[in-house]
Write an enzyme that holds these catalytic residues in place. Structure first.
Site, mmCIF file in Angstrom:
data_model
loop_
_atom_site.group_PDB
_atom_site.id
_atom_site.type_symbol
_atom_site.label_atom_id
_atom_site.label_comp_id
_atom_site.label_asym_id
_atom_site.label_seq_id
_atom_site.Cartn_x
_atom_site.Cartn_y
_atom_site.Cartn_z
ATOM 1 N N ASN A 155 0.800 -1.220 0.000
ATOM 2 C CA ASN A 155 0.000 0.000 0.000
ATOM 3 C C ASN A 155 0.837 1.275 0.000
ATOM 4 O OD1 ASN A 155 0.345 -1.406 2.649
ATOM 5 N ND2 ASN A 155 -0.239 0.599 3.430
ATOM 6 N N ALA A 204 -13.975 -2.953 0.946
ATOM 7 C CA ALA A 204 -14.700 -2.274 -0.135
ATOM 8 C C ALA A 204 -14.252 -0.824 -0.368
ATOM 9 C CB ALA A 204 -16.206 -2.312 0.153
ATOM 10 N N HIS A 205 -13.847 -0.131 0.694
ATOM 11 C CA HIS A 205 -13.564 1.304 0.518
ATOM 12 C C HIS A 205 -12.279 1.589 -0.247
ATOM 13 C CE1 HIS A 205 -10.426 2.218 3.680
ATOM 14 N NE2 HIS A 205 -10.845 1.054 4.126
ATOM 15 N N CYS A 329 1.391 8.081 11.605
ATOM 16 C CA CYS A 329 2.223 8.624 12.673
ATOM 17 C C CYS A 329 1.635 8.191 14.005
ATOM 18 C CB CYS A 329 2.327 10.132 12.594
ATOM 19 S SG CYS A 329 0.754 10.981 12.498
HETATM 20 C C1 LIG Z 1 -6.304 -0.171 3.899
HETATM 21 C C2 LIG Z 1 -5.509 -1.409 4.053
HETATM 22 C C3 LIG Z 1 -5.819 -2.356 5.051
HETATM 23 C C4 LIG Z 1 -6.885 -2.122 6.098
HETATM 24 O O1 LIG Z 1 -8.172 -2.080 5.595
HETATM 25 P P1 LIG Z 1 -9.353 -1.409 6.486
HETATM 26 O O2 LIG Z 1 -10.581 -1.597 5.701
HETATM 27 O O3 LIG Z 1 -8.966 0.026 6.651
HETATM 28 O O4 LIG Z 1 -9.368 -2.108 7.808
HETATM 29 C C5 LIG Z 1 -5.091 -3.522 5.089
HETATM 30 N N1 LIG Z 1 -4.112 -3.762 4.195
HETATM 31 C C6 LIG Z 1 -3.774 -2.895 3.232
HETATM 32 C C7 LIG Z 1 -2.701 -3.239 2.254
HETATM 33 C C8 LIG Z 1 -4.455 -1.687 3.126
HETATM 34 O O5 LIG Z 1 -4.121 -0.825 2.168
#
Ligand SMILES: *Cc1c(COP(=O)(O)O)cnc(C)c1O
Length: 388
Positions: A155, A204-205, A329
């Site tokens: 990410n 989903a988001h 942070c």
């Molecule tokens: C955003 C993210 C998560 C966490 O997902 P949430 O829906 O915020 O709990 C886990 N792993 C990666 C690689 C992400 O980008």
């Protein structure tokens, strides 16, 4: 969202697709129903839930019953890791393997198992390109290894991991493989059979669906101890009244993300190439973090010598540009990214890096605006606080 805003933080969260909202509306404004009720309102909810599960299974190329809907990515990941670990512990499987560049949902779930449940963990290193080497995985597997968890794409850097190879190594040795695929939808294939994974987490988001709903793909027969106990929902793998509107939204968003993947990735690739080439050409002492070839088209993590990322982020924000350092942070203290440190960057290099993550609304003219502004901002900061 403000029209003039340039939102380049899609890896953190994406705006809700209006087509997704439309699919969710009947369950938000009317009776959403409890899928466990036997009356007609409950049956309608159950029908919506079944349809969503089928649509989702079609994208993942799995059986509908192999899908467990959850409350998001962190929950899916915790269920996968703790669920498999706790289910296999009685067989003496007390060792887990992951990588140094995982999301904190993975790393802190593993910390929990070490601290409270007596498991041991091996974290695989990555090289400067940000990739795990399959040879290191093969060497780390022990007879007591229960599960390996390596993310599909990172990410912070967008670097894609060789998960098909990693999963194959696990299966030769009888070890289960989970992948945090949260950054993949719309940009990478999600066929769980082609990937060869046993468990896969999504939220989903991150693909234009609603916040607070996710899924865990669980290959049939995979041992799993539920982490939320209660009713018999989700075949007893995750108790609690289902978030029907959210699940309907997830299914719609995933179907759209998969069907638009070819055009979406081509667009993102062109835009991020333009951004990367523009920055490297116009800003001296700048670099791209992570392998350029094995990279999500939507993420560009760029480093600038003699810069504090936080200062640059604030200046960008004043100009209406939203980006991110890619690392959270903790209690006000700015920790350098564990991902960039694991790749061998110095703390100063890590603290001078910034993540731009592009999405459906990103335009060429937004990238041009950024490329016009960025060199001045970097020069300005370097003038105020010259490099030691
Ligand atoms: C955003 C993210 C998560 C966490 O997902 P949430 O829906 O915020 O709990 C886990 N792993 C990666 C690689 C992400 O980008």
């Amino acid at each position: 969202m403000n029209d003039r805003l340039i939102y380049l933080d899609h890896a953190a969260t994406t705006p809700l697709d209006p087509r997704v909202l439309e699919a969710m509306m009947p369950f938000l404004t009317g009776m959403s129903g409890n899928a466990s009720s036997i009356h007609q309102v409950g049956r309608a909810a159950l029908q919506a839930l079944d349809d969503a599960r089928e649509q989702t299974a079609l994208v993942l190329n799995c059986q509908p019953k192999e899908i467990v809907f959850t409350g998001g990515g962190s929950e899916s990941i915790n269920l996968a890791i703790k669920g498999v670990a706790m289910a296999l512990r009685a067989q003496g499987k007390t060792h887990l393997i992951s990588s140094a560049i995982e999301h904190h949902a993975v790393l802190h779930a593993l910390d929990y198992l070490v601290e409270y449940e007596g498991f041991s963990v091996t974290l695989l290193p990555v090289d400067r390109s940000g990739r795990v080497n399959p040879v290191d995985l093969a060497a780390a597997i022990r007879p007591e290894t229960a599960l390996v968890s390596v993310m599909y794409a990172n990410n912070e850097t967008g670097v894609i991991q060789p998960i098909t190879e990693l999963a194959a190594i696990c299966h030769e040795r009888g070890v289960l493989f989970h992948t945090d695929a949260v950054q993949a939808p719309g940009q990478l294939p999600l066929d769980v059979h082609a990937l060869g994974v046993d468990l896969l987490s999504l939220t989903a988001h991150k693909f234009y669906g609603p916040q607070g709903v996710g899924l865990l793909y669980l290959r049939r027969g995979t041992p799993l101890a539920p982490q939320i106990n209660g009713g018999a929902q989700e075949r007893r793998r995750r108790a609690g009244t289902e978030n029907i509107a959210g699940i309907v939204g997830l299914a719609k968003a995933l179907t759209i993300a998969e069907s638009e993947r070819p055009s979406h990735t081509a667009r993102l690739r062109a835009l991020s190439d333009c951004l990367i080439d523009g920055v490297l050409a116009r800003i001296p002492h700048s670099w791209l973090n992570g392998d350029r070839a094995h990279r999500l088209p939507g993420i560009a993590n760029l480093g600038f010598a003699c810069i504090e990322t936080e200062s640059l982020l604030l200046l960008l924000d004043q100009r209406g540009i939203c980006a991110s350092s890619g690392s959270a942070c903790t209690s006000g203290s700015l920790e350098p990214s564990h991902v960039l440190l694991a790749m061998g960057l110095s703390p100063d290099e890590a603290n001078g890096s910034i993540r731009f993550s592009l999405g459906r609304q990103t335009t060429e003219s937004q990238i041009e605006t950024l490329l016009d502004i960025l060199p001045d901002l970097v020069a300005q900061l370097r003038a105020v606080a010259p490099c030691a």
